[in-house]
Design a protein around this motif. Structure first.
Motif, PDB file in Angstrom:
ATOM      1  N   LYS A 439      71.167  29.630  74.673  1.00 32.33           N
ATOM      2  CA  LYS A 439      69.688  29.695  74.349  1.00 32.33           C
ATOM      3  C   LYS A 439      69.102  30.960  75.014  1.00 32.33           C
ATOM      4  CE  LYS A 439      68.781  24.796  73.735  1.00 32.33           C
ATOM      5  NZ  LYS A 439      67.824  23.611  74.094  1.00 32.33           N
ATOM      6  N   GLN A 476      66.935  35.826  63.558  1.00 33.57           N
ATOM      7  CA  GLN A 476      67.870  34.878  62.302  1.00 33.57           C
ATOM      8  C   GLN A 476      69.234  35.678  62.122  1.00 33.57           C
ATOM      9  OE1 GLN A 476      65.888  32.528  61.227  1.00 33.57           O
ATOM     10  NE2 GLN A 476      67.348  31.649  59.873  1.00 33.57           N
ATOM     11  N   GLU A 479      71.438  34.808  65.165  1.00 30.40           N
ATOM     12  CA  GLU A 479      71.907  33.432  65.037  1.00 30.40           C
ATOM     13  C   GLU A 479      73.160  33.008  64.045  1.00 30.40           C
ATOM     14  OE1 GLU A 479      67.921  31.392  66.586  1.00 30.40           O
ATOM     15  OE2 GLU A 479      68.144  31.398  64.632  1.00 30.40           O
ATOM     16  N   SER A 480      72.888  33.913  63.008  1.00 29.80           N
ATOM     17  CA  SER A 480      73.870  33.435  61.769  1.00 29.80           C
ATOM     18  C   SER A 480      75.218  34.529  61.751  1.00 29.80           C
ATOM     19  CB  SER A 480      73.181  33.629  60.408  1.00 29.80           C
ATOM     20  OG  SER A 480      72.597  34.694  60.246  1.00 29.80           O
ATOM     21  N   LYS A 482      77.776  35.888  64.320  1.00 30.19           N
ATOM     22  CA  LYS A 482      78.383  35.831  65.874  1.00 30.19           C
ATOM     23  C   LYS A 482      79.163  37.245  65.924  1.00 30.19           C
ATOM     24  CE  LYS A 482      80.395  32.048  66.269  1.00 30.19           C
ATOM     25  NZ  LYS A 482      81.206  30.924  66.824  1.00 30.19           N
ATOM     26  N   GLN A 489      71.054  30.786  70.274  1.00 27.18           N
ATOM     27  CA  GLN A 489      70.080  30.298  69.536  1.00 27.18           C
ATOM     28  C   GLN A 489      68.650  30.703  70.178  1.00 27.18           C
ATOM     29  OE1 GLN A 489      69.585  26.062  69.861  1.00 27.18           O
ATOM     30  NE2 GLN A 489      68.100  25.738  68.449  1.00 27.18           N
ATOM     31  N   VAL A 491      64.664  30.124  70.901  1.00 32.96           N
ATOM     32  CA  VAL A 491      63.749  29.116  71.017  1.00 32.96           C
ATOM     33  C   VAL A 491      62.522  29.757  71.572  1.00 32.96           C
ATOM     34  CG1 VAL A 491      65.411  27.198  71.056  1.00 32.96           C
ATOM     35  CG2 VAL A 491      64.687  28.026  72.898  1.00 32.96           C
ATOM     36  N   GLU A 555      59.936  25.218  65.808  1.00 31.35           N
ATOM     37  CA  GLU A 555      60.452  26.533  65.657  1.00 31.35           C
ATOM     38  C   GLU A 555      60.691  26.857  64.095  1.00 31.35           C
ATOM     39  OE1 GLU A 555      61.888  30.040  67.008  1.00 31.35           O
ATOM     40  OE2 GLU A 555      61.226  28.329  68.356  1.00 31.35           O
ATOM     41  N   GLN A 556      61.080  26.078  63.396  1.00 27.43           N
ATOM     42  CA  GLN A 556      61.639  26.250  61.998  1.00 27.43           C
ATOM     43  C   GLN A 556      60.223  26.562  61.091  1.00 27.43           C
ATOM     44  OE1 GLN A 556      64.586  27.199  60.766  1.00 27.43           O
ATOM     45  NE2 GLN A 556      65.122  26.689  63.168  1.00 27.43           N
TER      46      GLN A 556
END
Length: 647
Positions: A439, A476, A479-480, A482, A489, A491, A555-556
């Protein structure tokens, strides 16, 4: 030699009107084409002379203008041509497909037809964009060659005759037509500016002379006119620098040399942050210098930043297919003979070399940034504000660049120090290492609750600063996509602080505090009357909380709202539901409950609850203009009641 006539070998007599019509928007291109041809001729003569061990004069190009006679001449001391060569390279335009192309024009607009010159190799014939008649006089360097004169008046007929030209090379005379766009090139200033734009770094000196300029008295050493000296005939003025900086050895250049070149190209800019000198010979040729400019937020940054040259001839400042969009903030010059060019619109045509060159530029930029990060981290951090936008954008939009640069992306942490994502992860206290695994805590720049960050920092937990413009996209993407095995992630502090610091069990008193604040801040008689967007109330109890309450946003939902905002949508269209998190351990919260339990002063309790909510709002995103008046009134009422009780 008697005059001999012939016909240009084309499949249609309409070619000259088409040249004039479809290239009208770029009529100054003729000077670039003719000077480029002169440069090629000089280079060929030099090459052949070296092979034959023959001495020859330095290459030069002279351009004269005569407004009275309406003639522009371009003269070079290059290889020259025989009559046979003139007929082969100029008169015989046996290009296939021209007639088909002309027929296609009848059904299409100007934009579809503007690339005729680029398609059919008509560089020389761009002269007819401004000239009603073109005369070419040439003497070949071949021993015993005779000078030749070729004349064409803008149609398919031409004539040959003898010339009295005595020096090796070629002179082209343009008899300028009467339209306004052509006549303006008879002005020495206009012609000079056009040459400087297109030919500023040609490899041979280009002299410009107005034949009607009267003799002038020379200047003294101090720059003043020497009135005692006799007037002398005006001499051609050299308008170009024959060896641009990208042609020089980087080892022989100083920082001042690069800055001076940059100032000449971009005179209104501050000095560049740093630069990259490009030079590659295989599998393609490419030279140039890329500058990282200091970003001026008040100035549009992306137009005409990069100039493309071919053999030192300016071609275009539209390098979209060579320089990726994310590098559009870079400035400088690129010179390559391996980029196919459309002469008409100076745009790029599809070719494998273009992609190779683009990949090379991306790689060199990434390598330069990596080296700077490694050798001079302090400077890297100093210029980060100016370069972070295109680096993060590059990571999002270019896979190769992302692989090379993601580990060098840096953020400010809670102590205002720059860290990479790896350095951030390594800074977690051992006590919280498991909870924070994978995180990255972040806070919105100028919009987050400082008190929450201080609470985390007291535990040794850092967060990174998030900029609204590019960071949500970078988060974004990271996160998607790697790189390696570890997933990340992101946060926000407000959504994660409860999970990290909440350690005490909820008591009956805590539940009563939640009910108290819920009833006052979100009153409802039944489920039907409940406002679906009213702030919910939760409790989160952690002993070191210095703030009585804070706002938490899903968060979303937060990301969706930012995405909508970046697309130009009003935030009111996508209202974000927030949760007011109350800390029951805070003394102010406990006192509010005690006053409520004591009874008899419910108005004061209500004012305290609203004040706690207002403070939480101010600490996060701040109050909207329409909320400020209500906050001031409620604060005044609360202070008045508290001071009355103290009397």
């Amino acid at each position: 030699m008697t005059q001999r006539k012939g016909n240009i070998s084309v499949n249609t007599a309409d070619i000259f009107p088409i040249i004039k019509k479809w290239l009208y928007s770029e009529h100054d291109i003729f000077i670039r084409e003719l000077v480029a041809n002169a440069t090629d001729a000089i280079t060929k003569r030099h090459t052949l002379s070296r092979n034959m061990n023959v001495e020859l004069p330095s290459g030069s190009i002279n351009i004269t203008v005569n407004k009275d006679e309406k003639v522009i001449s371009i003269s070079d001391n290059g290889i020259g041509m025989t009559e046979e060569e003139v007929e082969k390279y100029i008169a015989q335009l046996a290009f296939s497909g021209a007639e088909e192309f002309v027929n296609k024009m009848k059904d299409q607009g100007a934009e579809d037809g503007q690339d005729i010159i680029g398609k059919f190799g008509l560089g020389f014939y761009s002269a007819f964009m401004v000239a009603s008649k073109v005369v070419v006089e040439s003497l070949s360097m071949n021993e015993g060659a005779k000078a030749v004169k070729w004349t064409c008046e803008g149609d398919t007929e031409y004539s040959f005759e003898e010339s009295d030209k005595s020096s090796v090379g070629t002179t082209i005379y343009l008899h300028v037509n009467d339209d306004e766009e052509s006549v303006e090139f008879l002005n020495e200033w206009k012609l000079t500016q056009t040459l400087r734009n297109h030919c500023d770094y040609m490899p041979y000196p280009i002299g410009v002379l107005d034949e009607l300029k009267p003799p002038q008295k020379p200047l003294k050493e101090d720059g003043t006119v020497d009135e005692d000296a006799p007037a002398v005939v005006a001499a051609p003025v050299i308008i170009n620098e024959t060896k641009p900086i990208w042609k020089k050895d980087p080892k022989e250049l100083t920082d001042d040399d690069y800055k001076e070149f940059y100032r000449k190209q971009f005179p209104t800019d501050s000095d560049p942050l740093f630069w990259i000198h490009l030079k590659v010979d295989h599998p393609f040729t490419l030279e140039g210098v890329l500058f990282f400019p200091k970003i001026n937020p008040m100035k549009h940054q992306v137009e005409n930043n990069m100039r493309l040259y071919c053999k030192q001839v300016f071609v275009s400042d539209n390098v979209k297919n060579i320089i990726p969009d994310f590098l559009s903030l870079l400035k400088g010059s690129i010179d390559s003979v391996d980029i196919p060019l459309n002469v008409s619109r100076s745009s790029l045509q599809g070719d494998p070399n273009v992609k190779k060159i683009s990949n090379y530029v991306v790689k060199k930029v990434a390598e330069a940034l990596k080296l700077l990060n490694k050798k001079d981290r302090e400077k890297y951090e100093t210029i980060w504000n100016d370069i972070q936008l295109f680096i993060k954008y590059g990571c999002v939009s270019d896979t190769k660049f992302d692989e090379l640069m993601r580990e060098r992306v840096i953020f400010k942490n809670s102590e205002n120090k720059y860290v990479t994502l790896a350095e951030y992860s390594a800074s977690h206290p051992e006590k919280y290492a498991e909870k924070l695994k994978g995180k990255v805590l972040y806070f919105d720049k100028d919009k987050s609750d400082v008190a929450l960050r201080k609470q985390l920092l007291a535990e040794g937990i850092h967060a990174i600063e998030c900029d609204d413009h590019i960071d949500p996209h970078f988060f974004q993407h990271t996160e998607s996509h790697k790189i390696g095995d570890e997933a990340i992630q992101f946060v926000s502090v407000d959504s994660e602080i409860g999970n990290l610091l909440e350690t005490e069990n909820t008591t009956e008193e805590d539940i009563r505090i939640k009910e108290l604040f819920s009833n006052i801040l979100s009153p409802q008689k039944d489920e039907k009357e409940k406002n679906p967007m009213a702030n919910e109330v939760e409790i989160s109890k952690f002993s070191n909380a210095t703030t009585p309450a804070y706002f938490k946003v899903d968060e979303q939902m937060k990301r969706f709202a930012k995405m909508a905002q970046s697309m130009g949508q009003e935030t009111s269209i996508f209202p974000t539901k927030k949760t007011l998190v109350i800390n029951p351990a805070n003394p102010l919260i406990q006192n509010a409950l005690k006053i409520h339990d004591k009874g008899g002063n419910e108005m004061l309790v209500s004012k305290l609850c609203h004040h706690v909510e207002d403070l939480a709002q101010i600490s996060s995103e701040g109050l909207k203009s329409e909320e400020k008046e209500l906050f001031i009134q409620r604060t005044q009422d609360l202070m008045q009641e508290l001071t009355t009780l103290a009397l």
